[in-house]
Motif scaffolding. Structure first.
Motif, short mmCIF file in Angstrom:
data_model
loop_
_atom_site.label_atom_id
_atom_site.label_comp_id
_atom_site.label_asym_id
_atom_site.label_seq_id
_atom_site.Cartn_x
_atom_site.Cartn_y
_atom_site.Cartn_z
N PHE A 293 -50.04 -17.80 18.42
CA PHE A 293 -48.54 -17.62 18.05
C PHE A 293 -47.68 -17.90 18.98
CE2 PHE A 293 -50.75 -15.61 14.42
CZ PHE A 293 -50.52 -16.38 13.19
N ALA A 294 -48.09 -18.00 20.03
CA ALA A 294 -47.04 -17.78 21.22
C ALA A 294 -45.95 -18.82 21.18
CB ALA A 294 -48.05 -18.07 22.44
N GLY A 295 -46.42 -20.05 20.65
CA GLY A 295 -45.20 -21.05 20.42
C GLY A 295 -44.19 -20.85 19.64
N LEU A 296 -44.19 -19.79 19.05
CA LEU A 296 -43.35 -19.48 18.08
C LEU A 296 -41.95 -18.76 18.64
CD1 LEU A 296 -44.81 -17.39 14.97
CD2 LEU A 296 -43.79 -19.77 14.92
N PHE A 297 -42.21 -18.20 19.76
CA PHE A 297 -41.26 -17.23 20.39
C PHE A 297 -40.43 -17.76 21.81
CE2 PHE A 297 -44.61 -14.71 18.55
CZ PHE A 297 -43.93 -14.22 17.49
N ASP A 298 -39.43 -17.28 22.06
CA ASP A 298 -38.79 -17.39 23.30
C ASP A 298 -39.93 -17.12 24.37
OD1 ASP A 298 -36.31 -17.91 25.11
OD2 ASP A 298 -37.21 -15.89 25.74
N ALA A 299 -40.08 -18.22 25.43
CA ALA A 299 -41.25 -17.84 26.32
C ALA A 299 -40.85 -16.56 27.19
CB ALA A 299 -41.16 -19.04 27.14
N ALA A 300 -39.85 -16.34 27.54
CA ALA A 300 -39.30 -15.14 28.38
C ALA A 300 -39.36 -13.82 27.69
CB ALA A 300 -37.92 -15.38 29.00
N ASP A 301 -39.00 -13.78 26.43
CA ASP A 301 -39.16 -12.79 25.78
C ASP A 301 -40.67 -12.19 25.26
OD1 ASP A 301 -36.71 -12.03 25.37
OD2 ASP A 301 -36.44 -13.15 23.41
N HIS A 302 -41.51 -13.50 25.30
CA HIS A 302 -42.84 -13.01 24.63
C HIS A 302 -43.68 -12.73 26.17
CE1 HIS A 302 -46.90 -14.64 23.82
NE2 HIS A 302 -46.85 -13.98 22.82
N ARG A 303 -43.23 -13.16 27.32
CA ARG A 303 -43.80 -12.79 28.64
C ARG A 303 -43.62 -11.27 28.98
NH1 ARG A 303 -42.28 -17.69 30.61
NH2 ARG A 303 -40.26 -16.80 31.74
N ARG A 304 -42.38 -10.94 28.37
CA ARG A 304 -41.87 -9.62 28.72
C ARG A 304 -42.89 -8.48 28.11
NH1 ARG A 304 -37.78 -6.90 31.13
NH2 ARG A 304 -36.60 -8.91 31.41
N VAL A 305 -43.15 -8.97 26.66
CA VAL A 305 -43.68 -8.15 25.56
C VAL A 305 -45.02 -7.95 25.50
CG1 VAL A 305 -43.49 -7.62 23.11
CG2 VAL A 305 -41.56 -7.87 24.52
N ARG A 306 -45.55 -9.47 25.51
CA ARG A 306 -47.08 -9.58 25.12
C ARG A 306 -47.99 -8.61 25.90
NH1 ARG A 306 -51.16 -9.07 24.29
NH2 ARG A 306 -52.91 -10.64 23.88
N PRO A 307 -47.85 -8.31 27.38
CA PRO A 307 -48.86 -7.39 28.11
C PRO A 307 -48.91 -5.89 27.49
CG PRO A 307 -47.47 -8.57 29.61
CD PRO A 307 -46.92 -8.80 28.30
N ALA A 308 -47.74 -5.58 26.53
CA ALA A 308 -47.78 -4.23 26.19
C ALA A 308 -48.34 -4.19 24.63
CB ALA A 308 -46.29 -3.83 26.02
N ILE A 309 -48.61 -5.37 24.20
CA ILE A 309 -49.39 -5.43 22.94
C ILE A 309 -50.73 -5.18 22.83
CG2 ILE A 309 -49.53 -6.54 20.69
CD1 ILE A 309 -46.63 -5.95 21.42
N PRO A 310 -51.39 -4.11 22.40
CA PRO A 310 -52.89 -4.08 22.46
C PRO A 310 -53.60 -4.96 21.41
CG PRO A 310 -51.90 -1.83 21.67
CD PRO A 310 -50.73 -3.01 21.71
N TRP A 311 -54.86 -5.17 21.57
CA TRP A 311 -55.49 -6.40 20.93
C TRP A 311 -55.31 -5.93 19.46
CZ3 TRP A 311 -59.51 -6.44 17.35
CH2 TRP A 311 -59.64 -7.45 16.89
N SER A 312 -54.88 -6.99 18.66
CA SER A 312 -54.59 -6.58 17.18
C SER A 312 -54.77 -7.82 16.31
CB SER A 312 -53.17 -6.06 17.12
OG SER A 312 -52.78 -5.06 18.07
N ARG A 313 -55.44 -7.63 15.04
CA ARG A 313 -55.58 -8.58 14.13
C ARG A 313 -55.49 -8.18 12.83
NH1 ARG A 313 -55.28 -10.91 18.55
NH2 ARG A 313 -56.67 -12.68 19.42
N ASN A 314 -55.42 -9.19 11.85
CA ASN A 314 -55.62 -8.87 10.46
C ASN A 314 -57.22 -8.81 10.08
OD1 ASN A 314 -56.11 -9.01 7.48
ND2 ASN A 314 -53.99 -9.94 7.38
N LEU A 315 -58.00 -7.81 9.81
CA LEU A 315 -59.24 -7.71 9.99
C LEU A 315 -59.66 -8.89 8.72
CD1 LEU A 315 -61.69 -6.18 10.78
CD2 LEU A 315 -61.57 -4.50 8.87
N ALA A 316 -58.85 -9.03 7.69
CA ALA A 316 -59.56 -9.99 6.78
C ALA A 316 -59.51 -11.43 7.05
CB ALA A 316 -58.65 -9.98 5.42
N LEU A 317 -58.98 -11.72 8.28
CA LEU A 317 -59.08 -13.29 8.85
C LEU A 317 -59.98 -13.35 10.18
CD1 LEU A 317 -55.14 -13.80 8.82
CD2 LEU A 317 -56.96 -14.39 6.97
N CYS A 318 -60.55 -12.30 10.35
CA CYS A 318 -61.57 -12.11 11.57
C CYS A 318 -62.67 -12.63 11.25
CB CYS A 318 -61.77 -10.93 11.81
SG CYS A 318 -60.34 -10.08 12.71
#
Length: 383
Positions: free
Chosen positions: A248-273
Protein backbone atom coordinates in the motif's frame (compact mmCIF):
# COMPACT_ATOMS: atom_id res chain seq x y z
CA UNK A 1 -4.86 10.46 38.24
CA UNK A 2 -1.13 10.02 38.76
CA UNK A 3 1.49 12.75 39.14
CA UNK A 4 2.49 14.62 35.98
CA UNK A 5 5.37 13.62 33.73
CA UNK A 6 7.54 15.76 31.48
CA UNK A 7 9.21 14.61 28.28
CA UNK A 8 12.83 15.50 27.80
CA UNK A 9 13.45 18.79 25.95
CA UNK A 10 13.64 18.70 22.18
CA UNK A 11 11.03 16.00 21.56
CA UNK A 12 8.09 18.32 20.89
CA UNK A 13 8.96 19.22 17.25
CA UNK A 14 9.55 15.55 16.45
CA UNK A 15 6.20 14.52 17.95
CA UNK A 16 4.36 17.38 16.21
CA UNK A 17 5.76 16.28 12.85
CA UNK A 18 5.05 12.61 13.48
CA UNK A 19 1.46 13.25 14.58
CA UNK A 20 0.74 15.51 11.58
CA UNK A 21 2.18 12.96 9.14
CA UNK A 22 0.25 10.09 10.73
CA UNK A 23 -2.97 12.10 10.54
CA UNK A 24 -2.41 12.78 6.82
CA UNK A 25 -1.84 9.06 6.18
CA UNK A 26 -5.11 8.13 7.90
CA UNK A 27 -7.04 10.72 5.89
CA UNK A 28 -5.39 9.39 2.72
CA UNK A 29 -6.84 5.96 3.52
CA UNK A 30 -10.29 7.52 3.88
CA UNK A 31 -10.02 9.31 0.53
CA UNK A 32 -8.75 6.20 -1.27
CA UNK A 33 -11.40 3.89 0.21
CA UNK A 34 -13.90 4.57 -2.60
CA UNK A 35 -11.63 3.67 -5.50
CA UNK A 36 -9.21 1.10 -4.06
CA UNK A 37 -10.86 -2.33 -3.73
CA UNK A 38 -7.91 -3.58 -1.68
CA UNK A 39 -8.77 -1.15 1.11
CA UNK A 40 -12.36 -2.29 1.12
CA UNK A 41 -11.17 -5.86 1.67
CA UNK A 42 -8.80 -4.95 4.48
CA UNK A 43 -10.95 -2.43 6.40
CA UNK A 44 -13.90 -4.45 7.62
CA UNK A 45 -16.97 -2.63 8.95
CA UNK A 46 -19.79 -4.38 10.88
CA UNK A 47 -22.56 -5.40 8.50
CA UNK A 48 -25.31 -3.28 10.15
CA UNK A 49 -23.17 -0.15 9.57
CA UNK A 50 -21.66 -0.98 6.18
CA UNK A 51 -24.35 0.55 3.96
CA UNK A 52 -24.20 3.92 5.70
CA UNK A 53 -20.40 3.98 5.79
CA UNK A 54 -20.16 3.01 2.11
CA UNK A 55 -22.61 5.78 1.19
CA UNK A 56 -20.80 8.42 3.28
CA UNK A 57 -18.40 10.82 1.58
CA UNK A 58 -16.66 12.48 4.53
CA UNK A 59 -12.90 12.03 4.46
CA UNK A 60 -11.77 13.92 7.54
CA UNK A 61 -10.55 12.89 10.96
CA UNK A 62 -11.29 15.91 13.11
CA UNK A 63 -10.39 14.52 16.52
CA UNK A 64 -8.07 11.62 17.31
CA UNK A 65 -5.83 10.14 19.93
CA UNK A 66 -2.71 8.26 18.92
CA UNK A 67 -1.56 5.64 21.43
CA UNK A 68 2.17 4.93 21.31
CA UNK A 69 4.71 2.74 23.03
CA UNK A 70 8.23 4.12 23.47
CA UNK A 71 10.71 1.55 22.13
CA UNK A 72 14.22 0.63 23.36
CA UNK A 73 15.68 1.77 20.03
CA UNK A 74 14.69 5.34 20.94
CA UNK A 75 11.74 5.44 18.56
CA UNK A 76 8.02 4.83 18.97
CA UNK A 77 5.61 2.05 18.07
CA UNK A 78 1.99 2.81 17.20
CA UNK A 79 -0.43 0.85 19.34
CA UNK A 80 -3.70 2.14 17.84
CA UNK A 81 -5.70 5.18 16.80
CA UNK A 82 -8.83 6.36 18.59
CA UNK A 83 -10.84 8.55 16.22
CA UNK A 84 -14.18 8.28 17.95
CA UNK A 85 -14.53 10.28 21.19
CA UNK A 86 -11.09 9.78 22.69
CA UNK A 87 -11.06 9.88 26.46
CA UNK A 88 -8.30 11.27 28.63
CA UNK A 89 -7.61 14.44 26.65
CA UNK A 90 -9.72 16.71 28.84
CA UNK A 91 -8.69 15.04 32.11
CA UNK A 92 -5.03 15.44 31.17
CA UNK A 93 -5.64 19.11 30.39
CA UNK A 94 -7.24 19.70 33.77
CA UNK A 95 -4.39 17.87 35.45
CA UNK A 96 -1.65 19.84 33.68
CA UNK A 97 -3.34 23.13 34.52
CA UNK A 98 -3.78 22.23 38.20
CA UNK A 99 -0.26 20.91 38.69
CA UNK A 100 1.24 23.90 36.84
CA UNK A 101 0.17 26.22 39.67
CA UNK A 102 2.01 24.16 42.28
CA UNK A 103 5.08 23.30 40.21
CA UNK A 104 5.77 26.83 39.01
CA UNK A 105 5.29 28.12 42.56
CA UNK A 106 8.19 25.87 43.51
CA UNK A 107 10.38 27.22 40.74
CA UNK A 108 10.02 24.50 38.09
CA UNK A 109 10.15 25.72 34.50
CA UNK A 110 7.49 23.98 32.42
CA UNK A 111 6.78 23.93 28.69
CA UNK A 112 3.96 26.22 27.45
CA UNK A 113 0.37 25.05 28.06
CA UNK A 114 -1.34 22.84 25.48
CA UNK A 115 -4.74 23.87 24.06
CA UNK A 116 -6.63 21.34 26.22
CA UNK A 117 -5.25 23.01 29.37
CA UNK A 118 -7.61 25.97 28.88
CA UNK A 119 -10.89 25.33 30.79
CA UNK A 120 -13.06 26.42 27.85
CA UNK A 121 -11.25 24.18 25.31
CA UNK A 122 -14.10 21.66 25.37
CA UNK A 123 -16.34 24.41 24.06
CA UNK A 124 -14.00 26.28 21.75
CA UNK A 125 -12.61 23.44 19.66
CA UNK A 126 -15.98 21.93 18.63
CA UNK A 127 -17.43 25.41 17.99
CA UNK A 128 -14.42 26.45 15.89
CA UNK A 129 -14.46 23.12 14.05
CA UNK A 130 -18.14 23.48 13.19
CA UNK A 131 -17.56 27.01 11.91
CA UNK A 132 -14.68 25.87 9.66
CA UNK A 133 -16.58 22.95 8.19
CA UNK A 134 -20.18 24.14 8.08
CA UNK A 135 -19.77 27.92 7.92
CA UNK A 136 -22.00 28.27 10.99
CA UNK A 137 -20.94 28.81 14.58
CA UNK A 138 -23.39 26.77 16.64
CA UNK A 139 -25.77 28.40 19.08
CA UNK A 140 -26.59 25.01 20.59
CA UNK A 141 -24.82 21.65 20.62
CA UNK A 142 -26.34 18.27 21.42
CA UNK A 143 -24.27 15.97 23.61
CA UNK A 144 -25.30 12.55 22.34
CA UNK A 145 -24.69 9.60 24.64
CA UNK A 146 -26.78 6.45 25.13
CA UNK A 147 -28.56 6.16 28.44
CA UNK A 148 -26.49 4.13 30.88
CA UNK A 149 -23.31 4.32 28.77
CA UNK A 150 -19.88 5.62 29.74
CA UNK A 151 -20.21 9.41 29.96
CA UNK A 152 -16.59 10.20 30.94
CA UNK A 153 -16.08 13.65 29.42
CA UNK A 154 -19.72 14.70 28.87
CA UNK A 155 -19.67 17.03 31.91
CA UNK A 156 -16.45 18.62 30.64
CA UNK A 157 -18.06 19.39 27.30
CA UNK A 158 -21.17 20.80 28.95
CA UNK A 159 -19.01 23.10 31.08
CA UNK A 160 -16.83 24.24 28.17
CA UNK A 161 -19.71 24.90 25.78
CA UNK A 162 -21.79 26.70 28.41
CA UNK A 163 -18.83 28.88 29.36
CA UNK A 164 -18.57 30.28 25.82
CA UNK A 165 -22.31 30.89 25.55
CA UNK A 166 -23.43 27.79 23.65
CA UNK A 167 -26.54 26.04 24.89
CA UNK A 168 -26.26 22.30 25.55
CA UNK A 169 -28.91 19.68 24.84
CA UNK A 170 -28.43 16.21 26.34
CA UNK A 171 -29.91 13.37 24.31
CA UNK A 172 -29.74 9.67 23.60
CA UNK A 173 -29.03 9.14 19.89
CA UNK A 174 -32.10 6.89 19.72
CA UNK A 175 -34.24 9.95 20.47
CA UNK A 176 -33.15 11.68 17.26
CA UNK A 177 -35.67 11.92 14.42
CA UNK A 178 -35.60 13.39 10.91
CA UNK A 179 -38.34 15.95 10.14
CA UNK A 180 -40.02 16.24 6.73
CA UNK A 181 -37.50 18.89 5.68
CA UNK A 182 -34.57 16.58 6.42
CA UNK A 183 -33.40 18.30 9.63
CA UNK A 184 -32.33 16.32 12.68
CA UNK A 185 -34.72 16.85 15.60
CA UNK A 186 -34.56 15.92 19.30
CA UNK A 187 -37.72 16.39 21.37
CA UNK A 188 -39.12 18.65 18.66
CA UNK A 189 -36.00 20.87 18.59
CA UNK A 190 -33.84 21.01 15.45
CA UNK A 191 -30.16 20.26 16.08
CA UNK A 192 -27.39 20.78 13.55
CA UNK A 193 -24.26 20.24 15.68
CA UNK A 194 -23.40 17.54 18.20
CA UNK A 195 -20.61 15.87 20.11
CA UNK A 196 -21.16 12.10 19.90
CA UNK A 197 -20.05 9.90 22.77
CA UNK A 198 -21.21 6.58 21.29
CA UNK A 199 -19.24 3.33 21.29
CA UNK A 200 -19.52 0.86 18.42
CA UNK A 201 -20.95 -1.73 20.78
CA UNK A 202 -23.72 0.65 21.86
CA UNK A 203 -24.41 1.70 18.28
CA UNK A 204 -24.79 -1.91 17.17
CA UNK A 205 -27.09 -2.67 20.12
CA UNK A 206 -29.36 0.18 19.02
CA UNK A 207 -30.07 -1.55 15.71
CA UNK A 208 -32.66 0.23 13.58
CA UNK A 209 -33.13 2.87 16.30
CA UNK A 210 -29.73 4.31 15.32
CA UNK A 211 -30.56 4.73 11.63
CA UNK A 212 -31.93 8.30 11.88
CA UNK A 213 -28.72 9.38 13.63
CA UNK A 214 -26.48 7.61 11.10
CA UNK A 215 -28.36 9.04 8.12
CA UNK A 216 -28.41 12.58 9.53
CA UNK A 217 -24.61 12.43 9.90
CA UNK A 218 -24.12 10.87 6.48
CA UNK A 219 -26.29 13.46 4.73
CA UNK A 220 -24.71 16.36 6.58
CA UNK A 221 -27.80 17.62 8.37
CA UNK A 222 -26.04 16.80 11.65
CA UNK A 223 -22.36 17.71 12.08
CA UNK A 224 -20.44 15.55 14.58
CA UNK A 225 -16.74 15.02 15.12
CA UNK A 226 -15.23 12.64 12.53
CA UNK A 227 -18.47 11.95 10.63
CA UNK A 228 -18.96 8.31 9.58
CA UNK A 229 -15.83 7.56 7.55
CA UNK A 230 -13.56 9.20 10.11
CA UNK A 231 -15.32 7.28 12.86
CA UNK A 232 -15.55 3.78 11.40
CA UNK A 233 -12.56 3.81 9.04
CA UNK A 234 -10.18 6.28 10.71
CA UNK A 235 -10.80 4.66 14.11
CA UNK A 236 -10.43 1.17 12.64
CA UNK A 237 -7.41 -0.73 13.99
CA UNK A 238 -7.09 -2.36 10.57
CA UNK A 239 -5.64 0.93 9.29
CA UNK A 240 -2.44 -0.38 10.83
CA UNK A 241 -2.59 -3.36 8.48
CA UNK A 242 -2.65 -0.89 5.58
CA UNK A 243 0.22 1.21 6.95
CA UNK A 244 2.29 -1.89 7.72
CA UNK A 245 1.86 -3.58 4.32
CA UNK A 246 4.43 -2.42 1.70
CA UNK A 247 1.91 -3.14 -1.06
CA UNK A 248 0.00 0.00 0.00
CA UNK A 249 3.02 2.31 0.14
CA UNK A 250 2.15 3.91 -3.22
CA UNK A 251 -1.06 5.36 -1.78
CA UNK A 252 0.79 7.77 0.47
CA UNK A 253 2.97 10.82 0.33
CA UNK A 254 6.47 9.37 0.32
CA UNK A 255 7.89 11.67 3.00
CA UNK A 256 4.99 11.03 5.38
CA UNK A 257 5.23 7.29 4.81
CA UNK A 258 8.98 7.26 5.47
CA UNK A 259 8.46 9.14 8.72
CA UNK A 260 5.69 6.91 10.07
CA UNK A 261 6.33 3.45 8.62
CA UNK A 262 9.18 2.46 11.02
CA UNK A 263 6.82 3.04 13.96
CA UNK A 264 4.15 0.61 12.68
CA UNK A 265 4.46 -2.92 14.11
CA UNK A 266 3.90 -5.75 11.64
CA UNK A 267 0.08 -5.83 11.28
CA UNK A 268 -2.38 -7.62 8.98
CA UNK A 269 -6.06 -8.48 8.60
CA UNK A 270 -5.88 -12.10 9.72
CA UNK A 271 -8.69 -13.16 7.35
CA UNK A 272 -6.49 -12.18 4.37
CA UNK A 273 -3.34 -13.97 5.52
CA UNK A 274 -2.06 -17.06 3.72
CA UNK A 275 -1.66 -20.48 5.30
CA UNK A 276 1.95 -19.98 6.30
CA UNK A 277 1.15 -16.82 8.26
CA UNK A 278 -1.89 -18.42 9.88
CA UNK A 279 0.19 -21.37 11.03
CA UNK A 280 2.87 -19.07 12.40
CA UNK A 281 0.30 -17.01 14.34
CA UNK A 282 -1.33 -20.13 15.75
CA UNK A 283 2.02 -21.73 16.65
CA UNK A 284 3.97 -18.76 18.05
CA UNK A 285 1.41 -17.15 20.31
CA UNK A 286 4.02 -15.23 22.31
CA UNK A 287 4.81 -13.15 19.22
CA UNK A 288 1.29 -11.93 18.40
CA UNK A 289 -1.75 -9.98 19.55
CA UNK A 290 -5.29 -10.13 18.12
CA UNK A 291 -7.51 -7.03 18.13
CA UNK A 292 -11.15 -6.43 17.32
CA UNK A 293 -11.06 -3.63 14.71
CA UNK A 294 -13.51 -1.26 16.43
CA UNK A 295 -13.63 -2.16 20.11
CA UNK A 296 -12.40 0.09 22.92
CA UNK A 297 -11.34 0.18 26.59
CA UNK A 298 -9.03 -2.85 26.21
CA UNK A 299 -11.87 -5.18 25.27
CA UNK A 300 -11.52 -7.29 22.15
CA UNK A 301 -7.74 -7.62 22.64
CA UNK A 302 -6.21 -11.09 22.99
CA UNK A 303 -2.53 -11.17 23.91
CA UNK A 304 -0.98 -14.47 22.89
CA UNK A 305 1.54 -14.72 25.72
CA UNK A 306 -1.28 -14.31 28.25
CA UNK A 307 -3.48 -17.00 26.66
CA UNK A 308 -3.38 -20.77 27.24
CA UNK A 309 -2.78 -22.77 24.06
CA UNK A 310 -6.40 -23.90 23.65
CA UNK A 311 -7.80 -20.41 24.27
CA UNK A 312 -5.34 -18.92 21.78
CA UNK A 313 -6.32 -21.49 19.13
CA UNK A 314 -9.99 -20.56 19.58
CA UNK A 315 -9.16 -16.84 19.45
CA UNK A 316 -7.16 -17.24 16.23
CA UNK A 317 -10.03 -19.14 14.61
CA UNK A 318 -12.52 -16.46 15.65
CA UNK A 319 -10.23 -13.63 14.53
CA UNK A 320 -9.75 -15.29 11.15
CA UNK A 321 -13.50 -15.74 10.64
CA UNK A 322 -14.26 -12.16 11.78
CA UNK A 323 -11.43 -10.27 10.05
CA UNK A 324 -9.60 -9.03 13.15
CA UNK A 325 -6.20 -7.37 13.23
CA UNK A 326 -3.21 -9.57 14.00
CA UNK A 327 -0.21 -7.60 15.16
CA UNK A 328 3.32 -8.20 16.30
CA UNK A 329 3.45 -8.09 20.09
CA UNK A 330 5.22 -4.96 21.33
CA UNK A 331 5.76 -4.88 25.11
CA UNK A 332 5.05 -1.69 27.01
CA UNK A 333 8.34 -0.38 28.46
CA UNK A 334 8.88 -0.13 32.18
CA UNK A 335 9.52 3.15 33.95
CA UNK A 336 12.56 3.21 36.26
CA UNK A 337 12.00 1.39 39.53
CA UNK A 338 11.07 3.49 42.57
CA UNK A 339 11.83 2.92 46.27
CA UNK A 340 8.26 1.65 46.64
CA UNK A 341 8.56 -1.16 44.13
CA UNK A 342 9.32 -2.26 40.60
CA UNK A 343 8.84 0.04 37.64
CA UNK A 344 5.38 0.16 36.11
CA UNK A 345 4.70 -0.26 32.41
CA UNK A 346 3.83 2.92 30.52
CA UNK A 347 2.71 4.29 27.18
CA UNK A 348 2.27 7.74 25.61
CA UNK A 349 -0.96 9.13 24.12
CA UNK A 350 -1.14 12.22 21.90
CA UNK A 351 -4.42 14.01 21.19
CA UNK A 352 -4.93 16.00 18.00
CA UNK A 353 -7.54 18.23 16.39
CA UNK A 354 -7.14 18.14 12.61
CA UNK A 355 -3.62 16.80 13.00
CA UNK A 356 -2.37 19.38 15.51
CA UNK A 357 -1.33 18.37 19.01
CA UNK A 358 -3.80 19.50 21.70
CA UNK A 359 -3.20 17.20 24.68
CA UNK A 360 -0.95 14.40 25.91
CA UNK A 361 -0.88 11.88 28.71
CA UNK A 362 0.75 8.62 29.72
CA UNK A 363 -0.80 5.61 31.36
CA UNK A 364 1.04 3.40 33.82
CA UNK A 365 0.17 0.02 35.24
CA UNK A 366 1.31 -3.52 35.85
CA UNK A 367 -0.81 -5.12 33.11
CA UNK A 368 0.07 -5.36 29.43
CA UNK A 369 -3.13 -3.43 28.65
CA UNK A 370 -2.84 0.02 30.20
CA UNK A 371 -6.40 1.23 29.58
CA UNK A 372 -7.75 3.37 32.43
CA UNK A 373 -10.94 1.31 32.14
CA UNK A 374 -8.81 -1.61 33.38
CA UNK A 375 -5.91 -0.97 35.77
CA UNK A 376 -4.10 1.90 34.06
CA UNK A 377 -3.40 5.20 35.80
CA UNK A 378 -3.47 8.42 33.80
CA UNK A 379 -0.59 10.92 34.12
CA UNK A 380 -0.75 14.38 32.52
CA UNK A 381 2.29 14.96 30.30
CA UNK A 382 4.08 18.27 29.72
CA UNK A 383 5.94 18.52 26.42
Amino acid sequence: MGPPLCLRPGLRPELDAFLAAYHRLIETILRAYDHDPRLRRVLTVPEPLREEVDAARDHRVHLMRLDLLPHPDGGLRVLETNANCPAGLTAAGRGRAAWRVLLTRHGLALPPPLPADVPTWTGSWPADLALRHTGVRPRSVALLCPRGANRNEINDYEAGLTAIGIRVVHADPRDLRIDPGGAAVVDGEPIAHAYAKISTRDLLRMGADALPYLRAVRKGSLFVQNGLRGRFLGDNKLCLAVLSDPRFAGLFDAADHRRVRPAIPWSRNLALCDGAVLRAVARDRERYVLKHPLDTRGRGVVIGRESPDAAWARAVEHAFESGWLVQEYVPAPRAPATPNGSGRRHDLALGAVEGRLVSAFARTGHDARLNVARSGRLHPVYL
